[in-house]
Design a protein around this motif. Structure first.
Motif, PDB file in Angstrom:
ATOM      1  N   MET A   1     155.430 -31.141  23.712  1.00 38.18           N
ATOM      2  CA  MET A   1     156.584 -30.486  24.322  1.00 38.18           C
ATOM      3  C   MET A   1     156.487 -30.631  25.834  1.00 38.18           C
ATOM      4  N   SER A   2     157.601 -31.019  26.441  1.00 31.23           N
ATOM      5  CA  SER A   2     157.600 -31.133  27.897  1.00 31.23           C
ATOM      6  C   SER A   2     157.478 -29.752  28.523  1.00 31.23           C
ATOM      7  N   SER A   3     157.166 -29.731  29.798  1.00 31.95           N
ATOM      8  CA  SER A   3     156.910 -28.454  30.464  1.00 31.95           C
ATOM      9  C   SER A   3     158.164 -27.594  30.597  1.00 31.95           C
ATOM     10  N   THR A   4     159.352 -28.180  30.438  1.00 37.03           N
ATOM     11  CA  THR A   4     160.577 -27.386  30.523  1.00 37.03           C
ATOM     12  C   THR A   4     161.380 -27.398  29.224  1.00 37.03           C
ATOM     13  N   GLN A   5     160.846 -27.968  28.184  1.00 37.15           N
ATOM     14  CA  GLN A   5     161.586 -28.048  26.917  1.00 37.15           C
ATOM     15  C   GLN A   5     161.940 -26.663  26.390  1.00 37.15           C
ATOM     16  N   TRP A   6     161.101 -25.670  26.647  1.00 38.48           N
ATOM     17  CA  TRP A   6     161.373 -24.309  26.185  1.00 38.48           C
ATOM     18  C   TRP A   6     162.680 -23.782  26.763  1.00 38.48           C
ATOM     19  N   LEU A   7     163.060 -24.241  27.959  1.00 36.34           N
ATOM     20  CA  LEU A   7     164.335 -23.837  28.556  1.00 36.34           C
ATOM     21  C   LEU A   7     165.519 -24.407  27.775  1.00 36.34           C
ATOM     22  N   ASP A   8     165.344 -25.588  27.197  1.00 35.31           N
ATOM     23  CA  ASP A   8     166.408 -26.229  26.430  1.00 35.31           C
ATOM     24  C   ASP A   8     166.657 -25.532  25.098  1.00 35.31           C
ATOM     25  N   GLU A   9     165.726 -24.720  24.646  1.00 36.81           N
ATOM     26  CA  GLU A   9     165.859 -24.025  23.369  1.00 36.81           C
ATOM     27  C   GLU A   9     166.707 -22.757  23.482  1.00 36.81           C
ATOM     28  N   TRP A  35     171.361 -10.957  34.301  1.00 36.12           N
ATOM     29  CA  TRP A  35     171.551 -12.338  33.859  1.00 36.12           C
ATOM     30  C   TRP A  35     170.498 -13.228  34.510  1.00 36.12           C
ATOM     31  N   MET A  36     170.183 -14.321  33.823  1.00 32.49           N
ATOM     32  CA  MET A  36     169.313 -15.345  34.384  1.00 32.49           C
ATOM     33  C   MET A  36     169.950 -16.705  34.151  1.00 32.49           C
ATOM     34  N   ASN A  37     169.671 -17.620  35.084  1.00 28.72           N
ATOM     35  CA  ASN A  37     169.993 -19.023  34.853  1.00 28.72           C
ATOM     36  C   ASN A  37     168.658 -19.748  34.659  1.00 28.72           C
ATOM     37  N   ARG A  38     168.708 -21.053  34.481  1.00 25.47           N
ATOM     38  CA  ARG A  38     167.469 -21.814  34.229  1.00 25.47           C
ATOM     39  C   ARG A  38     166.465 -21.627  35.371  1.00 25.47           C
ATOM     40  N   GLU A  39     166.964 -21.712  36.602  1.00 27.83           N
ATOM     41  CA  GLU A  39     166.076 -21.615  37.755  1.00 27.83           C
ATOM     42  C   GLU A  39     165.418 -20.240  37.846  1.00 27.83           C
ATOM     43  N   SER A  40     166.189 -19.176  37.637  1.00 33.16           N
ATOM     44  CA  SER A  40     165.615 -17.835  37.755  1.00 33.16           C
ATOM     45  C   SER A  40     164.604 -17.564  36.646  1.00 33.16           C
ATOM     46  N   LEU A  41     164.870 -18.059  35.440  1.00 32.61           N
ATOM     47  CA  LEU A  41     163.916 -17.871  34.353  1.00 32.61           C
ATOM     48  C   LEU A  41     162.644 -18.674  34.606  1.00 32.61           C
ATOM     49  N   ALA A  42     162.784 -19.899  35.077  1.00 33.71           N
ATOM     50  CA  ALA A  42     161.611 -20.719  35.396  1.00 33.71           C
ATOM     51  C   ALA A  42     160.786 -20.069  36.506  1.00 33.71           C
ATOM     52  N   LEU A  43     161.461 -19.511  37.527  1.00 34.07           N
ATOM     53  CA  LEU A  43     160.751 -18.809  38.602  1.00 34.07           C
ATOM     54  C   LEU A  43     160.052 -17.552  38.083  1.00 34.07           C
ATOM     55  N   THR A  44     160.710 -16.840  37.188  1.00 36.02           N
ATOM     56  CA  THR A  44     160.109 -15.650  36.585  1.00 36.02           C
ATOM     57  C   THR A  44     158.802 -16.008  35.894  1.00 36.02           C
ATOM     58  N   VAL A  45     158.833 -17.092  35.143  1.00 39.42           N
ATOM     59  CA  VAL A  45     157.634 -17.543  34.430  1.00 39.42           C
ATOM     60  C   VAL A  45     156.552 -17.981  35.413  1.00 39.42           C
ATOM     61  N   GLU A  82     168.645 -17.065  19.861  1.00 38.11           N
ATOM     62  CA  GLU A  82     168.262 -17.803  21.072  1.00 38.11           C
ATOM     63  C   GLU A  82     169.246 -17.608  22.221  1.00 38.11           C
ATOM     64  N   ASP A  83     169.890 -16.398  22.260  1.00 39.05           N
ATOM     65  CA  ASP A  83     170.882 -16.174  23.303  1.00 39.05           C
ATOM     66  C   ASP A  83     170.714 -14.854  24.065  1.00 39.05           C
ATOM     67  N   VAL A  84     169.599 -14.180  23.870  1.00 35.62           N
ATOM     68  CA  VAL A  84     169.280 -12.960  24.624  1.00 35.62           C
ATOM     69  C   VAL A  84     167.772 -12.932  24.856  1.00 35.62           C
ATOM     70  N   ILE A  85     167.390 -12.556  26.069  1.00 39.35           N
ATOM     71  CA  ILE A  85     165.972 -12.449  26.414  1.00 39.35           C
ATOM     72  C   ILE A  85     165.626 -10.994  26.695  1.00 39.35           C
ATOM     73  N   VAL A  86     164.452 -10.590  26.242  1.00 37.92           N
ATOM     74  CA  VAL A  86     163.886  -9.293  26.603  1.00 37.92           C
ATOM     75  C   VAL A  86     162.654  -9.553  27.453  1.00 37.92           C
ATOM     76  N   LEU A  87     162.630  -8.924  28.621  1.00 35.76           N
ATOM     77  CA  LEU A  87     161.442  -8.957  29.467  1.00 35.76           C
ATOM     78  C   LEU A  87     160.706  -7.641  29.298  1.00 35.76           C
ATOM     79  N   LEU A  88     159.448  -7.697  28.931  1.00 36.88           N
ATOM     80  CA  LEU A  88     158.605  -6.508  28.990  1.00 36.88           C
ATOM     81  C   LEU A  88     158.006  -6.507  30.376  1.00 36.88           C
ATOM     82  N   VAL A  89     158.206  -5.405  31.106  1.00 35.64           N
ATOM     83  CA  VAL A  89     157.803  -5.372  32.507  1.00 35.64           C
ATOM     84  C   VAL A  89     157.015  -4.121  32.851  1.00 35.64           C
TER      85      VAL A  89
END
Length: 132
Positions: A1-9, A35-45, A82-89
């Motif tokens: 799996m590529s390093s960003t493939q998880w974003l495509d899912e 809300w998050m976009n790809r960039e914000s989710l990648a930065l979060t990770v 695959e359309d809602v994310i929960v962040l435990l913070v």
């Protein structure tokens, strides 16, 4: 799996966003929705702290950038559709809401009226800088 493939899912909206629920990792309390976009989710990770997409400001929003009330990531979960994310913070400072409350969900419908049922922990005037 590529390093960003998880974003495509992720099933992104037509605007390239995904709804995100922030939940306190210790208590389970729902703190906020954003809300998050790809960039914000990648930065979060990569950073380990929540970064959202502000639709009203049309820019990345590093949670706590002004208030100091950052959200340290304890876990990231994707729902079955695959359309809602929960962040435990871990909510730094115990305040997630710009009103100075623990949670943005502080109003409850009681007898046909939305009533505040959670206290203000800190006056927002003492949290945020005045914008001119």
């Amino acid at each position: 799996m590529s390093s960003t493939q998880w974003l495509d899912e992720i099933s992104w909206t037509d605007e390239g966003l995904v709804p995100v629920i922030a939940q306190d990792a210790e208590t389970g309390k729902i703190l906020m929705f954003a809300w998050m976009n790809r960039e914000s989710l990648a930065l979060t990770v990569s950073e380990g702290y929540a970064v959202y997409w502000s639709r009203s400001r049309n820019k990345l929003w590093h949670k706590g950038e002004e208030s100091g009330h950052r959200q340290k990531i304890a876990g990231i979960y994707l729902d079955c559709d695959e359309d809602v994310i929960v962040l435990l913070v871990e909510q730094i400072g115990g305040i997630a809401c710009h009103t100075g409350r623990e949670s943005c969900f502080y109003r409850q419908l009681l007898e046909g009226k939305w009533l505040a049922v959670s206290p203000v922990l800190k006056d927002p005037k003492n949290i945020y800088k005045v914008h001119e």
